[in-house]
Design a protein around this motif. Structure first.
Motif, PDB file in Angstrom:
ATOM      1  N   LEU A   1      -4.485   7.729   3.531  1.00 48.02           N
ATOM      2  CA  LEU A   1      -4.247   6.658   2.765  1.00 48.02           C
ATOM      3  C   LEU A   1      -5.307   6.148   1.797  1.00 48.02           C
ATOM      4  CD1 LEU A   1      -2.429   4.011   2.651  1.00 48.02           C
ATOM      5  CD2 LEU A   1      -3.768   2.713   4.548  1.00 48.02           C
ATOM      6  N   ARG A   2      -6.422   6.436   2.482  1.00 45.88           N
ATOM      7  CA  ARG A   2      -7.515   6.340   1.286  1.00 45.88           C
ATOM      8  C   ARG A   2      -7.460   7.145   0.052  1.00 45.88           C
ATOM      9  NH1 ARG A   2     -12.268   7.905  -0.577  1.00 45.88           N
ATOM     10  NH2 ARG A   2     -11.866   9.718   0.258  1.00 45.88           N
TER      11      ARG A   2
ATOM     12  N   ASP B   1      -3.341   6.835  -6.987  1.00 43.68           N
ATOM     13  CA  ASP B   1      -2.620   5.684  -7.457  1.00 43.68           C
ATOM     14  C   ASP B   1      -3.193   4.760  -8.314  1.00 43.68           C
ATOM     15  OD1 ASP B   1      -0.507   7.051  -5.890  1.00 43.68           O
ATOM     16  OD2 ASP B   1      -0.002   5.382  -4.699  1.00 43.68           O
ATOM     17  N   ALA B   2      -4.432   4.419  -7.879  1.00 41.50           N
ATOM     18  CA  ALA B   2      -5.113   3.433  -8.635  1.00 41.50           C
ATOM     19  C   ALA B   2      -5.646   4.068  -9.953  1.00 41.50           C
ATOM     20  CB  ALA B   2      -6.433   2.807  -7.846  1.00 41.50           C
TER      21      ALA B   2
ATOM     22  N   MET C   1      -4.579   6.048  -2.296  1.00 39.85           N
ATOM     23  CA  MET C   1      -4.883   4.741  -2.817  1.00 39.85           C
ATOM     24  C   MET C   1      -5.490   4.926  -4.367  1.00 39.85           C
ATOM     25  SD  MET C   1      -5.761   2.065  -0.194  1.00 39.85           S
ATOM     26  CE  MET C   1      -4.500   1.010   0.897  1.00 39.85           C
TER      27      MET C   1
ATOM     28  N   ALA D   1       0.821  -1.140  -0.145  1.00 38.35           N
ATOM     29  CA  ALA D   1      -0.070   0.047   0.112  1.00 38.35           C
ATOM     30  C   ALA D   1       0.828   1.176  -0.172  1.00 38.35           C
ATOM     31  CB  ALA D   1      -0.982  -0.074   1.169  1.00 38.35           C
ATOM     32  N   PRO D   2       0.601   2.430  -0.551  1.00 36.66           N
ATOM     33  CA  PRO D   2       1.066   3.696  -0.507  1.00 36.66           C
ATOM     34  C   PRO D   2       1.534   3.831   0.902  1.00 36.66           C
ATOM     35  CG  PRO D   2      -0.859   4.033  -1.764  1.00 36.66           C
ATOM     36  CD  PRO D   2      -0.966   2.448  -1.211  1.00 36.66           C
TER      37      PRO D   2
ATOM     38  N   GLN E   1      -2.634   4.182 -12.159  1.00 37.33           N
ATOM     39  CA  GLN E   1      -2.337   2.991 -12.838  1.00 37.33           C
ATOM     40  C   GLN E   1      -3.282   2.409 -13.941  1.00 37.33           C
ATOM     41  OE1 GLN E   1      -1.710  -0.636 -10.467  1.00 37.33           O
ATOM     42  NE2 GLN E   1      -0.795   0.601  -8.620  1.00 37.33           N
ATOM     43  N   ILE E   2      -4.513   2.647 -13.794  1.00 33.75           N
ATOM     44  CA  ILE E   2      -5.438   2.455 -14.698  1.00 33.75           C
ATOM     45  C   ILE E   2      -5.238   3.298 -16.043  1.00 33.75           C
ATOM     46  CG2 ILE E   2      -8.121   2.311 -15.266  1.00 33.75           C
ATOM     47  CD1 ILE E   2      -6.777   0.366 -13.244  1.00 33.75           C
TER      48      ILE E   2
ATOM     49  N   LYS F   1     -10.661  -0.853 -10.315  1.00 33.42           N
ATOM     50  CA  LYS F   1     -10.699   0.291  -9.695  1.00 33.42           C
ATOM     51  C   LYS F   1     -11.919   0.845  -8.964  1.00 33.42           C
ATOM     52  CE  LYS F   1     -10.913   4.641 -11.296  1.00 33.42           C
ATOM     53  NZ  LYS F   1     -10.863   5.797 -12.325  1.00 33.42           N
TER      54      LYS F   1
END
Lengths: 775, 51
Positions: free
Chosen positions: A32-33, A39-40, A36, A22-23, A43-44, A88
């Protein structure tokens, strides 16, 4: 020229080692949420872009070489981007749903504080150990109100903030509001008013089922005999019409009387049956049919008896119900404008005497818990506000709001318990109760036994000083003493608040007020005066759930002096939890725990346990002598058990296991030797005096006992004497064997050998003279 | 508790992405192989015509 170079090798393989971590570099779940989600998304986007680039690359190549890319393959490749988007979204949903459920607060206590009257304080602690309290209450519309309290490190109250509507939804999500209900609070009640019902109303209210059955029975009877009655009626009519059949005027008169009686009885019974059981259409038919049935059927006569019994029963129930409501604490208080109170002694040594079914070790808090949870049968007194009337015991007590009065005596009735829910004493009618409770005159305390008492509030007595102030304690010149006295006063107020009982003040003239505060000078400030009617109609008694919780704690303390009461307590708690009360039994572990907490008090355990060797061996750890004393007869003869009990027995204990042995066993030489060995030789069976081995062992034990170093001599003038005596047992009688002992020359000889610094001689009077030898 | 739940969800997402990347590789490899075959066929055909 055609150059062929395979392109498959050019395709970049996915990395073997994917980074699933996790980041990092975030401090809170929310950060954190967000990290994430971001980052997601990246990535997508990257993945979809790569898919597009790859597809474009193969298409360029295909075009260049005049080739065709398979359409299905293109579609599958394009769909990967869609799948990635879905992954995602799934991630976002999962972490979004977590966001809507904030972490549960760490609740470290639920309490009350007189500084926040009417509120329940839920204390929470964060990860840094900071304690925050939430003083929660509901207003008259049931809407949350409250304050946030910041506690200092020393536990004192720091800043206090008002809570707003938005705060309560968050407190709810954190589970803080749930704790509000954990705190005991008296329950709302409906005070039942006495209502005198006639037999018909009572039948409907109390015996509705039976009433329906009877009505049904009448209908069935009518139906079954309808045909027969028709025939009968016809023949009577025929007889009436025939002058030949009426032979005399006398018979005619008898028939008329008979018919009239039928009609009357039919009227009486059918009027009792309301239209609720019979339709309007049916009623006239019913009246006629029943009249005929009465005259013609034994079954109907039986039904008539049943109906009479039914109404008599309904009448009795109505009267009893009326009387029981009249005898209720609430109605008695309202009728007589009096309080009914139960006081507590503060001296714990005196609080539970022999009349009590609770062990002396029970604390005041235990007593209050027992009262609130089990609602046992208790002794109380009544006082009329504005009068000079005595109360039993100490300066604190509870005012009852509900319960059932068994009876009343003008003074102490010396009542004792017969179980938790049973106390003896006079049984009185409501009239007798009223006569005594309404007494406004100056008097000492009276005694009322109240069953199922429901507590309204807790009171503390105060005095009135010369200026008319209410005084909780007498002020001294010492500030320290005053603080201690104030703390002592508040100790009971705080205890009441913790238990959910409103704190009240009772004046010497038996008026009751809401408690507000007490100053360092002992001056008590109060709120509104409370009347007996307010007590009777106010909240009283804890809800069953809370009673059950507290009751469980009481059971675990094994405070009752009788095992039957312990079992009864378990039954009461079971019933409060909606379980069946009958058949509640204590487990073997519970019996053991009871034996542990009440050493030696297991005489009333079930017989099968007192015969159970393993169980009794465990019990013996707590009190070996009692374990033997109350063991079953078979176990008492078990030598292994006896040996084990002796091994647990402390040497020199004044209690005798031997004395509890069966008479036949006492005569057994081996058993006697075992007892003597364990210093249990005071009442060895006298028949064993003839056994040399037993006698010698007793003598040896006496030698040990008469150690001059223990100072057991009697000084007579200049002389010292040893008062050697020996008693042996003959059943429950002691047999003096001193003469035999003194006649035994080995006794004095052994004394002289055992204690060479002393000289033992028997003089002419048969006394043992002791002379200390020169060192 | 919340952080653990987030990490679990993140791990699941990453596993899915790995799977998608592997499939993309397989698809591209398949496309390239098919193109290679087509090209070989075309070359063979050309050579046959030249004979």
């Amino acid at each position: 020229m055609n150059n062929f170079e395979p392109t498959t090798e050019d395709i970049k393989k996915p990395e073997a080692q994917e980074n699933h971590e996790a980041p990092r570099s975030v401090e809170t779940p929310e950060e954190l949420r967000q990290q994430m989600t971001s980052d997601a998304e990246k990535q997508i986007d990257k993945f979809k872009q790569e898919c597009a680039v790859d597809l474009s690359r193969v298409e360029v190549r295909a075009e260049k070489d005049g080739l065709i890319v398979d359409g299905d393959d293109k579609k599958v490749l394009e769909d990967l981007g869609v799948e990635a988007e879905e992954a995602k979204k799934e991630l976002e949903v999962e972490i979004a749903s977590t966001k809507s459920q904030p972490e549960k607060a760490s609740i470290v206590g639920v309490t009350r504080d007189r500084n926040f009257e009417g509120s329940v304080i839920v204390k929470t602690e964060d990860k840094e150990g900071r304690v925050t309290g939430y003083a929660l209450r509901k207003n008259s519309h049931g809407v949350w109100e409250g304050n946030e309290i910041k506690y200092m490190k020393d536990g004192s109250i720091g800043p206090v903030y008002q809570l707003h509507d938005a705060d309560f939804s968050k407190l709810g999500e954190q589970g803080i509001l749930d704790s509000y209900d954990d705190m005991p609070a008296m329950k709302e009640r409906t005070t039942e008013n006495p209502e005198f019902l006639n037999e018909k109303e009572a039948s409907k209210k109390f015996l509705a089922e039976e009433r329906k059955k009877l009505a049904q029975e009448i209908r069935e009877q009518r139906k079954a005999q309808h045909e027969r009655l028709y025939v009968l009626k016809t023949s009577i009519e025929k007889a009436n019409n025939s002058s030949e059949s009426m032979e005399s005027a006398l018979e005619d008169k008898q028939y008329a009387q008979f018919a009239e009686r039928q009609s009357d009885e039919a009227d009486t019974i059918t009027e009792r049956l309301s239209s609720s059981e019979l339709s309007e259409q049916d009623a006239p038919d019913e009246r006629e049919n029943i009249g005929q049935l009465i005259a013609n059927s034994d079954n109907i006569k039986l039904l008539k008896t049943k109906l009479e019994d039914h109404y008599a029963k309904a009448d009795t129930i109505a009267k009893n119900k009326f009387e029981s409501i009249q005898k209720s604490v609430g109605q008695t208080m309202i009728r007589n404008n009096a309080f009914i109170v139960h006081t507590f002694l503060l001296d714990e040594r005196l609080r539970h005497n022999n009349n009590s079914n609770i062990a002396q070790r029970a604390t005041l808090e235990d007593d209050i818990d027992i009262l609130l949870s089990l609602e046992p049968s208790i002794s109380t007194s009544s006082v009329v506000p504005g009068s000079k009337q005595g109360l039993w015991g100490g300066r604190i007590g509870v005012v009852l709001g509900g319960g059932d009065i068994r009876g009343i005596a003008e003074s102490d009735n010396s009542t004792v318990t017969g179980g938790i829910k049973m106390r003896n004493g006079t049984i009185s009618s409501s009239t007798e109760i009223d006569e005594k409770v309404s007494d406004k005159g100056e008097r000492g305390y009276n005694e009322l036994v109240v069953n199922n008492p429901e507590v309204f509030g807790f009171f503390q007595n105060v005095q009135i000083d010369k200026t008319g102030n209410m005084i909780g304690f007498e002020e001294t010149k010492s500030e320290k003493d005053n603080t201690e006295r104030r703390d002592d006063f508040l100790k009971y107020i705080d205890l009441a608040i913790q238990k959910g009982m409103p704190p009240l003040i009772m004046t010497p003239d038996r008026k009751l007020f809401e408690f507000s505060s007490i100053s360092n000078k002992g001056i008590v400030s109060v709120g509104a005066e409370i009347t007996p009617e307010q007590v009777a109609r106010g909240k009283a008694g804890l809800p069953n759930k809370k009673r059950s919780e507290i009751g469980e704690q009481i059971i675990n303390k094994n405070l009752f002096t009788k095992i039957d009461d312990q079992r009864e307590a378990k039954g009461i708690v079971a019933e409060l939890s909606g379980k069946e009360k009958s058949g509640v039994e204590l487990s073997q572990d519970e019996y053991l725990a009871y034996a542990r907490d009440n050493q030696g008090r297991f005489h009333d355990f079930p017989k099968h346990l007192l015969e159970d060797k393993n169980f009794m061996l465990e019990v013996a750890q707590f009190n070996p002598v009692s374990a033997y004393q109350y063991a079953g007869e078979n176990l008492k003869n078990d030598k292994e058990f006896i040996k084990h009990v002796y091994s647990l027995e402390k040497k020199g204990n004044s209690y005798s296991i031997y004395s509890y042995m069966p008479e036949e066993l006492k005569k057994n030489e081996d058993i006697a030797l075992l007892a003597i060995e364990n210093n249990d030789f005071e009442n060895i069976d006298y028949t064993l005096a003839d056994s040399p081995v037993v006698w010698e062992k007793i003598v040896n034990k006496l030698i040990e006992k008469y150690d001059p170093a223990k100072g057991i001599f009697q000084n007579v003038g200049e002389h010292k004497f040893l008062d050697a005596t020996l008693y042996m047992g003959k059943g429950v009688i002691g047999v003096d064997m001193t003469e035999k002992l003194l006649a035994d020359t080995s006794f004095v000889k052994k004394l002289n050998i055992s204690y060479p610094n002393y000289k033992f001689n028997i003089n002419e009077y048969g006394q043992i003279l002791v002379t200390k030898q020169a060192e | 508790m919340t952080i653990e739940k987030y990490k679990k969800a993140w791990g699941k997402f990453q596993t899915k992405m790995s799977s998608l990347k592997k499939r993309r590789y397989e698809i591209l490899k398949n496309i390239s192989e098919k193109l290679d075959k087509q090209q070989l066929e075309a070359i063979r055909k050309q050579m046959k015509n030249h004979e």
